[in-house]
Design an enzyme around this catalytic site. Sequence first.
Site, short mmCIF file in Angstrom:
data_model
loop_
_atom_site.label_atom_id
_atom_site.label_comp_id
_atom_site.label_asym_id
_atom_site.label_seq_id
_atom_site.Cartn_x
_atom_site.Cartn_y
_atom_site.Cartn_z
CD GLU A 97 -3.92 -6.37 3.30
OE1 GLU A 97 -3.98 -7.01 2.22
OE2 GLU A 97 -3.14 -5.43 3.48
CD GLU B 200 -2.98 -1.23 2.18
OE1 GLU B 200 -2.47 -1.31 3.31
OE2 GLU B 200 -4.21 -1.28 1.97
#
Length: 717
Positions: free
Chosen positions: A122, A102
């Site tokens: 995730e 990210e």
Amino acid sequence: MVDYWRQGSVAVIAVNNPPVNALSYNVRVGLYNNLDKAANDRDVLAVVICGKGRTFPVGADIHEFGQIPKEPWITDVGRKIESLGKPVIAAIHGTGLGGGLEIALFCHYRIALPNARVGLPEVLIGLLPAGGGAQLLPRLAGIQVAMEMITTGRQLPASEAAKYNIIDKVVSGDIVKEGIEFALRVQNKPFQDKILRYRSPHGKDSLQPITEAVLRKIKMRSRGFYAPVWCVRSIANSVKLPFEEGLAQNRIMFQQMQLSGQAKALQYAFFAERSISKWKLPCGGNFATAVPRKIKTISVIGAGTMGTGITVALLSAGFPVLLVEQNKRFLMKGVQTVQSLLEGGVKRRKFTAEQAKMASSSLTTTVDLQALNSVDLVIEAVFETLSLKEDIFSKLDKICKPEAILCSNTSYLNIDKIAASTRRPDKVVGTHFFSPAHIMRLMENIYGCKTSPETVATVMDLGKRIGKVPVLVGTCPGFCANRMNRPQSEEALFLVEEGAQPEQIDQVLEDFGMPMGPFKVRDLAGGDIGWRSRKDAALHLGLTLSYDLQFFNGERYCSLADKLCELGRFGQKTGSGWYSYDKPGSKQLSIDEDVTKLIQNHRDSLGIKPRKITTQEIQERFLFSGINEGFKILEEGIAARPEDIDIIWLYGFGFPRHYGGPMFYASQIGLKRVYDRICHYHELFPYSSHWMPSKLLQKLSIQEVPIGQWAELHSKL
Ligand code: NAD
């Protein structure tokens, strides 16, 4: 935790948080402050973000799991990067995962070494990439790629990531040096168009069809697992909402997911998997003090279903294998199987044709046990007969060098009895692989009362080296996996006897998330093996298996499986079993009227009036009978911790990971409820001793003890 230095006009910000550069609170603060420093230094014209040691940041700090992260969040670091006014380059080596990727997506450029991998995993712990991943990736790689990556958690090699524009350049050499060179090339060039928030997601007009196709796949792949569906929604937010609003929505969803039982289960499984290597023997030996022996050469005895699979697992990990059979004909057949399994591995892209060729050249064969005089370790995988195994082990003891370790792949037999046939019981151990052994990752290692810590350390180490998940348990009939599975298989039969249909039971358990219902599993494994061993057991007791047999050895018994076998319906391999198949060996199944009639006749002959069986009853009787056995296994110390049992179920039987494993599942339902239902079934079925409630479960249920304290409390109870 974050280093900063300047090289000419380039500032380097290096995350230095070993072992994996996790983005813990201090790292986020360090990144944020150092970005400020670079912004305020007028001589800095470009910035490189990288990781020290073996990797780029791999995401959140596991010690902060389950907590609300303190600010600055990853998105705050991201905003700082975007507004820095100077180009920022992410220089990725090792793995750039989760929060790591990210941050890289917030950067203006990304370069990576060829062996680097990137991903947003995730979903695998029941969450979504709320640090900007679900908003940024669709804007860079498109909706389709983002959906695939985020809903599966798949890691992409650098070359594939470059194909989807996630990586601007794949470089080789020193990643920091390459980062600086890249920075020097772009430092005075415009880069505003590289800020992803200002782009619109590629493929946004196809959002609906892409979403529908992805949801269909998710439903097939992971029934009852919510996180991938929420991930789809979070990606849709990148199209439906302005950037900041999408981020805010995704954060709200993330917080809700964090509280869900599924995220807790997945995080439990994550830690459980790490805990299994920390084994301990009752004699005190443990993983920290025992040193594994060096194993270079291995022999496998028996080239049947398991022996050939184990051989392929060893060969593909680079071990030379000496394969032994009782005669040349079986040996040749075994070698052919090994070759075709290796070819299958090439087709499945598990390895290259070159690697398969190399593996195959490391295989030698013999029909003479004497040839095993110099091997370091032997894995026996002959028929499941104690006398045969005892005979082989006593011969091996005489032939093999004194330090050689002797392993048995037995599914049920007592390791101490096998060890007693040798003069080296300290070097005898169970290594129970699961079928197909070249694919299934569980390796249930079984210690006997005399197995040495060094022997245990050696097989645990071997397991890891061949890519398996080794779990250590003690010896008892069926050890942990098969012992827990047995009452479940019996309950499935009893449920049919009482009124359920096999396909109904399979459907209920597949809907629960098991990869295959118990009757499909029986057909796949072949009913004949169990049938033969039941006939042998009956003979041993002076009985014959008759159709009206309702009790066996004082226990409730159902002869339906015997009836099918008597008709030659062994399962897939004979083209018929509990289902019928297109042809022998085919997986294409259909419900068979003949089986329905056979079941009805069976009930009639015993005077059983079929009743309607609910989904709840099927789930409870299947799952709780196994769970009760699991508590007995803990109680007897066969498994040291519930985590060991759960990992066995996740890897040996494909128990849905989003429930954590059967023991964690029980803890989530509530031990009191599980205990009460077990008592209820014990009252209903007094002739099935597997319903006798576990004493440990009873004690733990009184206080609803959390799973993390079971093992500790058990030792005190
Ligand atoms: P199998 O019948 O397919 O193969 C056994 C092989 O051993 C045969 O090829 C046989 O010729 C060979 N053999 C017998 N006596 C021998 C001797 N004296 N010397 C050399 N070879 C000899 O059996 P399998 O399914 O591979 O099972 C092997 C072992 O693995 C058993 O102990 C079984 O309980 C265990 N196991 C089986 C499974 C499974 O799903 N099949 C799973 C886990 C463990």
